[in-house]
Design a protein around this motif. Sequence first.
Motif, PDB file in Angstrom:
ATOM      1  N   GLY A  35       0.495  -0.893  -0.575  1.00 12.60           N
ATOM      2  CA  GLY A  35      -0.143  -0.024  -0.020  1.00 12.60           C
ATOM      3  C   GLY A  35       1.075   1.046  -0.290  1.00 12.60           C
ATOM      4  O   GLY A  35       2.108   1.081   0.582  1.00 12.60           O
ATOM      5  N   TYR A  36       0.408   2.359  -0.931  1.00 14.59           N
ATOM      6  CA  TYR A  36       1.395   3.789  -0.673  1.00 14.59           C
ATOM      7  C   TYR A  36       0.027   4.343  -0.179  1.00 14.59           C
ATOM      8  O   TYR A  36      -1.260   4.522   0.145  1.00 14.59           O
ATOM      9  CB  TYR A  36       1.555   3.927  -2.213  1.00 14.59           C
ATOM     10  CG  TYR A  36       2.507   3.851  -2.819  1.00 14.59           C
ATOM     11  CD1 TYR A  36       2.562   3.175  -3.239  1.00 14.59           C
ATOM     12  CD2 TYR A  36       4.125   4.898  -2.199  1.00 14.59           C
ATOM     13  CE1 TYR A  36       3.920   2.755  -4.200  1.00 14.59           C
ATOM     14  CE2 TYR A  36       5.310   4.111  -3.437  1.00 14.59           C
ATOM     15  CZ  TYR A  36       5.418   3.501  -4.004  1.00 14.59           C
ATOM     16  OH  TYR A  36       5.897   3.501  -3.950  1.00 14.59           O
ATOM     17  N   TYR A  37       0.873   4.717   1.314  1.00 15.95           N
ATOM     18  CA  TYR A  37       0.054   6.357   1.887  1.00 15.95           C
ATOM     19  C   TYR A  37       0.408   7.212   2.083  1.00 15.95           C
ATOM     20  O   TYR A  37       2.175   8.274   1.007  1.00 15.95           O
ATOM     21  CB  TYR A  37       0.200   5.681   3.437  1.00 15.95           C
ATOM     22  CG  TYR A  37      -0.250   4.101   4.017  1.00 15.95           C
ATOM     23  CD1 TYR A  37       0.057   3.542   3.066  1.00 15.95           C
ATOM     24  CD2 TYR A  37      -1.442   4.217   4.877  1.00 15.95           C
ATOM     25  CE1 TYR A  37      -0.381   2.113   3.702  1.00 15.95           C
ATOM     26  CE2 TYR A  37      -2.273   3.287   4.738  1.00 15.95           C
ATOM     27  CZ  TYR A  37      -1.731   1.894   4.312  1.00 15.95           C
ATOM     28  OH  TYR A  37      -2.574   0.638   5.223  1.00 15.95           O
ATOM     29  N   ARG A  38      -0.069   8.398   2.093  1.00 13.93           N
ATOM     30  CA  ARG A  38       0.503   9.572   2.256  1.00 13.93           C
ATOM     31  C   ARG A  38       0.314  10.704   4.150  1.00 13.93           C
ATOM     32  O   ARG A  38      -1.205  10.441   4.355  1.00 13.93           O
ATOM     33  CB  ARG A  38       0.653  10.814   1.414  1.00 13.93           C
ATOM     34  CG  ARG A  38      -1.843  10.790   0.764  1.00 13.93           C
ATOM     35  CD  ARG A  38      -1.745  11.877  -0.287  1.00 13.93           C
ATOM     36  NE  ARG A  38      -2.979  11.782   0.139  1.00 13.93           N
ATOM     37  CZ  ARG A  38      -3.750  12.396  -1.508  1.00 13.93           C
ATOM     38  NH1 ARG A  38      -2.155  13.010  -2.867  1.00 13.93           N
ATOM     39  NH2 ARG A  38      -4.980  12.757  -1.749  1.00 13.93           N
ATOM     40  N   GLN A  39       1.065  11.340   4.092  1.00 11.69           N
ATOM     41  CA  GLN A  39       0.912  12.194   5.256  1.00 11.69           C
ATOM     42  C   GLN A  39       1.248  13.711   4.642  1.00 11.69           C
ATOM     43  O   GLN A  39       2.160  13.962   4.922  1.00 11.69           O
ATOM     44  CB  GLN A  39       1.298  12.042   6.461  1.00 11.69           C
ATOM     45  CG  GLN A  39       0.599  12.400   7.671  1.00 11.69           C
ATOM     46  CD  GLN A  39       1.138  11.895   9.488  1.00 11.69           C
ATOM     47  OE1 GLN A  39       1.792  10.182   9.127  1.00 11.69           O
ATOM     48  NE2 GLN A  39       0.736  12.040  10.353  1.00 11.69           N
ATOM     49  N   ALA A  40       0.017  14.692   4.817  1.00  8.56           N
ATOM     50  CA  ALA A  40       0.471  15.867   5.176  1.00  8.56           C
ATOM     51  C   ALA A  40       0.250  16.393   6.235  1.00  8.56           C
ATOM     52  O   ALA A  40      -0.502  15.477   7.140  1.00  8.56           O
ATOM     53  CB  ALA A  40      -0.796  16.589   4.408  1.00  8.56           C
ATOM     54  N   PRO A  41       0.757  17.675   6.595  1.00  7.87           N
ATOM     55  CA  PRO A  41       0.813  18.689   7.592  1.00  7.87           C
ATOM     56  C   PRO A  41      -0.103  18.870   8.479  1.00  7.87           C
ATOM     57  O   PRO A  41      -1.307  18.949   7.858  1.00  7.87           O
ATOM     58  CB  PRO A  41       1.791  19.791   7.440  1.00  7.87           C
ATOM     59  CG  PRO A  41       2.667  19.349   6.014  1.00  7.87           C
ATOM     60  CD  PRO A  41       1.624  18.455   5.036  1.00  7.87           C
ATOM     61  N   GLY A  42      -0.555  18.478   9.391  1.00  5.97           N
ATOM     62  CA  GLY A  42      -1.846  18.182  10.373  1.00  5.97           C
ATOM     63  C   GLY A  42      -2.635  17.266  10.097  1.00  5.97           C
ATOM     64  O   GLY A  42      -3.316  17.701  10.297  1.00  5.97           O
ATOM     65  N   LYS A  43      -2.690  16.802   9.296  1.00  4.64           N
ATOM     66  CA  LYS A  43      -3.515  15.610   8.824  1.00  4.64           C
ATOM     67  C   LYS A  43      -3.317  13.538   8.659  1.00  4.64           C
ATOM     68  O   LYS A  43      -2.036  14.106   9.276  1.00  4.64           O
ATOM     69  CB  LYS A  43      -3.572  15.661   7.438  1.00  4.64           C
ATOM     70  CG  LYS A  43      -4.244  16.812   6.753  1.00  4.64           C
ATOM     71  CD  LYS A  43      -4.879  16.774   5.279  1.00  4.64           C
ATOM     72  CE  LYS A  43      -5.985  18.221   5.539  1.00  4.64           C
ATOM     73  NZ  LYS A  43      -6.396  18.044   3.841  1.00  4.64           N
ATOM     74  N   GLN A  44      -3.869  13.143   9.276  1.00  2.72           N
ATOM     75  CA  GLN A  44      -4.002  11.649   9.620  1.00  2.72           C
ATOM     76  C   GLN A  44      -3.125  11.051   8.262  1.00  2.72           C
ATOM     77  O   GLN A  44      -3.126  11.496   7.566  1.00  2.72           O
ATOM     78  CB  GLN A  44      -5.081  10.729   9.783  1.00  2.72           C
ATOM     79  CG  GLN A  44      -5.498  11.106  11.297  1.00  2.72           C
ATOM     80  CD  GLN A  44      -6.611  10.652  11.434  1.00  2.72           C
ATOM     81  OE1 GLN A  44      -6.975   9.960  11.427  1.00  2.72           O
ATOM     82  NE2 GLN A  44      -6.495  10.168  13.399  1.00  2.72           N
ATOM     83  N   ARG A  45      -2.384   9.639   8.599  1.00  4.31           N
ATOM     84  CA  ARG A  45      -1.748   9.057   6.693  1.00  4.31           C
ATOM     85  C   ARG A  45      -2.786   9.016   5.933  1.00  4.31           C
ATOM     86  O   ARG A  45      -3.629   7.894   7.104  1.00  4.31           O
ATOM     87  CB  ARG A  45      -1.110   8.045   7.829  1.00  4.31           C
ATOM     88  CG  ARG A  45      -0.452   7.728   6.049  1.00  4.31           C
ATOM     89  CD  ARG A  45       1.040   6.457   7.162  1.00  4.31           C
ATOM     90  NE  ARG A  45       2.335   7.664   8.057  1.00  4.31           N
ATOM     91  CZ  ARG A  45       3.420   6.729   8.357  1.00  4.31           C
ATOM     92  NH1 ARG A  45       3.570   5.610   8.240  1.00  4.31           N
ATOM     93  NH2 ARG A  45       4.402   7.777   9.255  1.00  4.31           N
ATOM     94  N   GLU A  46      -2.973   9.319   5.542  1.00  9.71           N
ATOM     95  CA  GLU A  46      -4.163   7.845   5.113  1.00  9.71           C
ATOM     96  C   GLU A  46      -4.220   6.813   3.227  1.00  9.71           C
ATOM     97  O   GLU A  46      -3.072   7.234   2.469  1.00  9.71           O
ATOM     98  CB  GLU A  46      -5.313   9.366   3.676  1.00  9.71           C
ATOM     99  CG  GLU A  46      -4.608   9.591   2.694  1.00  9.71           C
ATOM    100  CD  GLU A  46      -5.452  11.246   2.432  1.00  9.71           C
ATOM    101  OE1 GLU A  46      -6.519  11.149   1.924  1.00  9.71           O
ATOM    102  OE2 GLU A  46      -5.089  11.935   2.016  1.00  9.71           O
ATOM    103  N   LEU A  47      -4.656   6.081   3.184  1.00 16.28           N
ATOM    104  CA  LEU A  47      -4.141   5.327   2.003  1.00 16.28           C
ATOM    105  C   LEU A  47      -4.872   5.606   0.949  1.00 16.28           C
ATOM    106  O   LEU A  47      -5.883   6.369   1.207  1.00 16.28           O
ATOM    107  CB  LEU A  47      -5.298   4.488   2.466  1.00 16.28           C
ATOM    108  CG  LEU A  47      -4.854   2.795   1.473  1.00 16.28           C
ATOM    109  CD1 LEU A  47      -3.415   2.372   1.208  1.00 16.28           C
ATOM    110  CD2 LEU A  47      -5.959   1.771   1.487  1.00 16.28           C
ATOM    111  N   VAL A  48      -3.796   5.453   0.059  1.00 19.37           N
ATOM    112  CA  VAL A  48      -3.637   6.162  -1.619  1.00 19.37           C
ATOM    113  C   VAL A  48      -4.411   5.634  -2.988  1.00 19.37           C
ATOM    114  O   VAL A  48      -5.311   4.954  -3.018  1.00 19.37           O
ATOM    115  CB  VAL A  48      -2.958   7.120  -1.757  1.00 19.37           C
ATOM    116  CG1 VAL A  48      -2.754   7.609  -3.456  1.00 19.37           C
ATOM    117  CG2 VAL A  48      -2.215   8.393  -0.806  1.00 19.37           C
TER     118      VAL A  48
END
Length: 113
Positions: A35-48
């Motif tokens: 799985g590829y995930y991403r996490q933006a500043p101030g946000k939760q990590r999410e599955l892409v």
Amino acid sequence: QVQLVESGGGLVQAGGSLRLSCTPSGRTFSLTAIGYYRQAPGKQRELVAGIGSGGDTNYADSVKGRFIISRDNAKNTVYLQMNSLKPEDTAVYYCKDYILNYWSQGTQVTVSS
């Protein structure tokens, strides 16, 4: 301990493309479901996006039609092709092996408007 190595991040203008790669670090093992995930500043990590051992894929609604996840088993590498990038795609991107529960160190993707 980082078990996966990820590469391909960087700075790109809106509308541009980047390709991320995920491969084992150090000792050899075969990637399973990734799985590829991403996490933006101030946000939760999410599955892409995710890809199974057999090649079945799934995507977050926010990237459908723009991102493509694929795997090359001969190279033991999983790719995330990101097209038509938007500023809201800016985040640190990680890959994870679901079965082995290994993560990558993360790579920064920055999309300028």
